[in-house]
Design a protein around this motif. Structure first.
Motif, short mmCIF file in Angstrom:
data_model
loop_
_atom_site.label_atom_id
_atom_site.label_comp_id
_atom_site.label_asym_id
_atom_site.label_seq_id
_atom_site.Cartn_x
_atom_site.Cartn_y
_atom_site.Cartn_z
N LEU A 153 -11.95 33.79 36.38
CA LEU A 153 -12.95 34.60 37.07
C LEU A 153 -12.70 34.45 38.56
N THR A 154 -12.39 35.56 39.22
CA THR A 154 -12.04 35.47 40.64
C THR A 154 -12.28 36.80 41.34
N SER A 155 -12.50 36.72 42.64
CA SER A 155 -12.56 37.92 43.47
C SER A 155 -11.30 38.07 44.31
N ASP A 156 -10.29 37.24 44.01
CA ASP A 156 -9.03 37.27 44.73
C ASP A 156 -8.18 38.44 44.24
N VAL A 157 -7.97 39.41 45.12
CA VAL A 157 -7.23 40.62 44.75
C VAL A 157 -5.78 40.30 44.39
N ASP A 158 -5.18 39.37 45.10
CA ASP A 158 -3.78 39.02 44.80
C ASP A 158 -3.65 38.44 43.39
N LYS A 159 -4.60 37.60 43.00
CA LYS A 159 -4.58 37.05 41.64
C LYS A 159 -4.80 38.15 40.61
N ALA A 160 -5.68 39.09 40.95
CA ALA A 160 -5.94 40.21 40.04
C ALA A 160 -4.69 41.06 39.87
N MET A 161 -3.97 41.28 40.96
CA MET A 161 -2.74 42.08 40.88
C MET A 161 -1.66 41.37 40.07
N ALA A 162 -1.64 40.05 40.13
CA ALA A 162 -0.59 39.29 39.45
C ALA A 162 -0.86 39.09 37.97
N ALA A 163 -2.10 39.25 37.53
CA ALA A 163 -2.47 38.98 36.15
C ALA A 163 -1.89 40.05 35.21
N ASP A 164 -1.70 39.66 33.96
CA ASP A 164 -1.24 40.62 32.95
C ASP A 164 -2.29 41.70 32.69
N GLY A 165 -3.56 41.29 32.66
CA GLY A 165 -4.65 42.24 32.44
C GLY A 165 -5.82 41.91 33.34
N VAL A 166 -6.57 42.93 33.73
CA VAL A 166 -7.76 42.74 34.56
C VAL A 166 -8.95 43.42 33.89
N VAL A 167 -10.08 42.70 33.87
CA VAL A 167 -11.34 43.25 33.38
C VAL A 167 -12.23 43.53 34.58
N VAL A 168 -12.76 44.76 34.66
CA VAL A 168 -13.72 45.13 35.70
C VAL A 168 -15.07 45.33 35.02
N PRO A 169 -15.94 44.31 35.08
CA PRO A 169 -17.27 44.46 34.48
C PRO A 169 -18.18 45.24 35.42
N GLY A 170 -19.41 45.44 35.02
CA GLY A 170 -20.35 46.11 35.91
C GLY A 170 -21.75 46.14 35.31
N VAL A 171 -22.71 45.66 36.08
CA VAL A 171 -24.12 45.73 35.70
C VAL A 171 -24.90 46.08 36.95
N GLY A 172 -25.75 47.10 36.86
CA GLY A 172 -26.55 47.47 38.02
C GLY A 172 -26.43 48.95 38.33
N ALA A 173 -26.83 49.31 39.54
CA ALA A 173 -26.82 50.71 39.97
C ALA A 173 -25.41 51.16 40.32
#
Length: 218
Positions: free
Chosen positions: A30-50
């Motif tokens: 679980l991270t907000s680091d964009v570089d780690k997100a880019m390097a991962a095999d898969g990324v999950v973008v959750p969302g709750v709210g408006a």
């Protein structure tokens, strides 16, 4: 080991998603680091709210460009709940238009039903050849939402994110008088309006299908 990032931009039920992905035996962070997100095999973008607040939070964290770049590089992205909705062109929560990421065409509007939100289990009409729904086409999934996308199209405002031969597969759900996209698959993008992490064994199978779709291809 297959690596998955659950992207934390302040708008998601992230802990339950992390647990659900971890149960698949993959490396999840679980991270907000964009570089780690880019390097991962898969990324999950959750969302709750408006809708508008989620889009703003995603952009503030650099998640919009991360999504665009991953799709251009054919790297898998899974959006869940409002994480589905933000991928579309426009949201009309509260009757006020707000710009989404524009990955796909379509609008996010309130469900037409006697009781809103839809909160509970519902069946879906799985798209033919769905990768996500393989083996769970007739199962029920858990929904919590007041808004939906009833007019999805394969091309949004932002161009160049998909290949021309990327199939556009829409899984539908009916609630009240609304027929809306419960899941959409196109190329490296997979999105669900329901919560797979809260959908018991059916949800676990869907997450496994998603991971297997790219983990076996490495």
């Amino acid at each position: 080991m297959t690596s998955i990032v659950v992207f934390d931009y302040g708008f998601g039920n992230v802990r339950s998603m992390v647990r659900a992905v971890a149960n698949l035996g993959v490396d999840v962070e679980l991270t907000s680091d964009v570089d780690k997100a880019m390097a991962a095999d898969g990324v999950v973008v959750p969302g709750v709210g408006a809708f508008a607040a989620c889009v703003e939070g995603l952009r503030r964290a650099g998640g919009d460009d991360m999504v665009y770049d991953r799709l251009r590089e054919r790297k898998p992205v899974l959006g869940v709940c409002v994480g589905l909705q933000v991928m579309f062109d426009t949201g009309y929560e509260g009757g006020v238009p707000a710009e989404g990421l524009g990955v796909l065409g379509g609008s996010v509007r309130q469900l037409k039903a006697p009781v809103v939100p839809q909160m509970g289990w519902n069946t879906v009409d799985a798209a033919a050849g769905s990768t996500l729904l393989k083996g769970v086409e007739r199962e029920r999934f858990y929904f919590v939402h007041s808004y939906c996308v009833s007019d999805p199209t394969p091309e949004g405002r932002v161009q160049g994110l998909f290949e021309p031969d990327d199939e556009f597969k829409v899984t539908w759900c009916d609630y009240g008088s609304s027929r809306f996209a419960a899941a959409v698959e196109r190329g490296p993008l997979s999105i669900t309006q329901f919560h797979p992490e809260k959908s018991a064994q059916a949800g676990a199978t869907l997450l496994r299908n998603w991971v297997d779709s790219f983990a076996t291809a490495r």
